[in-house]
Design an enzyme around this catalytic site. Structure first.
Site, PDB file in Angstrom:
ATOM      1  CG  HIS A 197      -3.224  -1.625  -9.513  1.00  0.00           C
ATOM      2  ND1 HIS A 197      -3.980  -0.855  -8.662  1.00  0.00           N
ATOM      3  CD2 HIS A 197      -2.109  -1.963  -8.822  1.00  0.00           C
ATOM      4  CE1 HIS A 197      -3.353  -0.735  -7.502  1.00  0.00           C
ATOM      5  NE2 HIS A 197      -2.211  -1.408  -7.573  1.00  0.00           N
ATOM      6  CB  CYS A 232      -0.931   0.012   1.207  1.00  0.00           C
ATOM      7  SG  CYS A 232      -1.959   1.495   1.289  1.00  0.00           S
ATOM      8  CD  GLU A 253      -7.349   0.905  -2.095  1.00  0.00           C
ATOM      9  OE1 GLU A 253      -6.668  -0.062  -1.678  1.00  0.00           O
ATOM     10  OE2 GLU A 253      -7.214   2.066  -1.664  1.00  0.00           O
ATOM     11  CB  CYS A 256      -5.448   3.506  -4.417  1.00  0.00           C
ATOM     12  SG  CYS A 256      -4.564   1.938  -4.623  1.00  0.00           S
ATOM     13  N   GLY A 313      -2.358   2.367  -6.862  1.00  0.00           N
ATOM     14  CA  GLY A 313      -3.251   2.614  -7.980  1.00  0.00           C
ATOM     15  C   GLY A 313      -2.856   3.850  -8.764  1.00  0.00           C
TER      16      GLY A 313
END
Length: 281
Positions: free
Chosen positions: A158, A66, A207, A216, A219
Site C-alpha cells: 500500500h 483481502c 486497488e 478496502c 487499505g
C-alpha cells in the site's frame, strides 16, 4: 457478498475447485457478460488452518490478502454450516489470519480480523525509499504531480497519502498512475486519506488490479498505521469509506492490527461452465 461495499463472488471449493481461476475471475467479474464484482474469492480446505482463501482481482491477478473478503468468509462458513466455531483460522498468501465472529441469533453480525503486524521495511512492502527502516511521508513525483507517500504492507503493498480533500482527480486520475509507478516493484494499492480528527479518517482507494472500490480492508488498516506513523491520529480510528465504516485498532502491545466491520450476503446463484473445468480436491 460484500463487506462495506467491497463485493466479491464467493465459491465454496471445499469439495471441487474450478481450474484456471484467473480466467474464471475475469469472467464472473465482468458486469456485462458475467455477474459483476470486484473479483473472485475461493474458499478451500487447508492443512494448516480451518479454511484457505484464494482471492483474485477482477483482472485475474491473484492478491495476497483481502480484509473485507476475510470477514465475508467468516460469515459464509458459519452461516452455511461449514463450521460452528466463533473463532476461525484462515490461510492466506499473507499468512494465517484469525477471524472472531460476533454472532447473535445464529447470524454473524460483524467480524473482527487479526490482520497481524504491519510490514514497514521498504524492501518487504516493497517500496523504494530513501530510508532503510520505513517510508513515512516521503515526497514522490509521478510525472506532473507529487504526493507524500507512506509505504505499508498488510500482506499486500500500500502507498498511503494524506490530503486536505479527497477528489475524483486524485483517485481516478492519479491512482492508476501511482499503482504502477517504479517505486512500487509489485504495484500497489493507493489510499487517499483525509484526517478528520484524532479518531476519524475519510478514505478512498484505488486497488491494484481492480480500480476504485467502495472499501478496502487492508487499505483501511494500512492507512490507520500510516496515520499513527505520521502522528495524525491515535491507534484506534473509525475509517469512513465510500461503502461504509470499518473500525481499526493498532494494538501497541502486540503490534497487531485488528479490523472490525460488517459482512453481508447479496445473493446465491449458479454460474454455468463446463464440467471439464472442475477438478477434484
Amino acid at each position: 457478498m460484500h463487506g462495506a461495499g467491497n463485493d466479491y463472488i464467493y465459491i465454496d471449493a471445499t469439495e471441487k475447485t474450478p481450474s484456471n481461476l484467473e480466467d474464471l475471475a475475469r469472467r464472473v467479474s465482468d458486469i456485462h457478460f458475467g455477474i459483476g464484482s470486484d473479483g473472485l474469492v475461493v474458499i478451500m480446505r487447508s492443512e494448516v488452518a480451518d479454511f484457505r482463501m484464494r482471492m483474485f482481482n477482477s483482472d485475474g491477478s491473484e492478491a495476497e490478502m483481502c480484509g473485507n473478503a476475510s470477514r465475508c468468509i467468516g460469515k459464509f462458513v458459519y452461516e452455511k454450516g461449514l463450521t460452528d466455531k466463533h473463532e476461525v483460522t484462515l490461510e492466506t498468501l499473507a499468512g494465517i489470519k484469525v477471524l472472531r465472529l460476533h454472532v447473535k441469533d445464529n447470524k454473524v453480525e460483524s467480524v473482527t480480523v487479526d490482520m497481524g503486524a504491519p510490514i514497514l521495511d521498504p524492501l518487504s512492502v516493497p517500496v523504494r525509499s530513501g530510508n532503510a527502516s520505513c517510508k513515512v511521508n516521503e515526497c514522490e513525483c509521478f510525472g506532473d504531480f507529487s504526493y507524500g507517500i507512506t509505504g505499508v504492507s498488510m500482506g499486500n503493498p500500500h502507498g498511503v497519502t494524506f490530503v486536505d480533500e479527497v477528489t475524483d482527480e486524485q483517485v481516478l486520475g492519479h491512482g492508476p498512475v501511482m499503482e504502477v509507478a517504479d517505486i512500487f516493484p509489485r504495484k500497489a494499492n493507493i489510499e487517499f486519506a483525509r484526517v478528520l480528527d484524532r479518531h476519524t479518517i475519510e478514505m478512498r482507494v484505488w486497488e491494484r488490479g481492480t480500480g476504485e472500490t467502495l472499501a478496502c480492508g487492508t487499505g483501511a488498516c494500512a492507512t490507520a498505521v500510516a496515520a499513527v506513523l505520521n502522528n495524525l491520529t491515535d491507534r484506534e480510528v473509525e475509517m469512513r469509506l465510500r461503502g461504509g465504516i470499518l473500525n481499526i485498532r493498532w494494538d501497541e502491545e502486540s503490534n497487531h492490527v485488528f479490523m472490525t466491520g460488517p459482512a453481508e450476503f447479496i445473493c446465491d446463484g449458479v454460474f454455468y461452465f463446463h464440467n471439464s473445468d472442475l477438478k477434484r480436491n
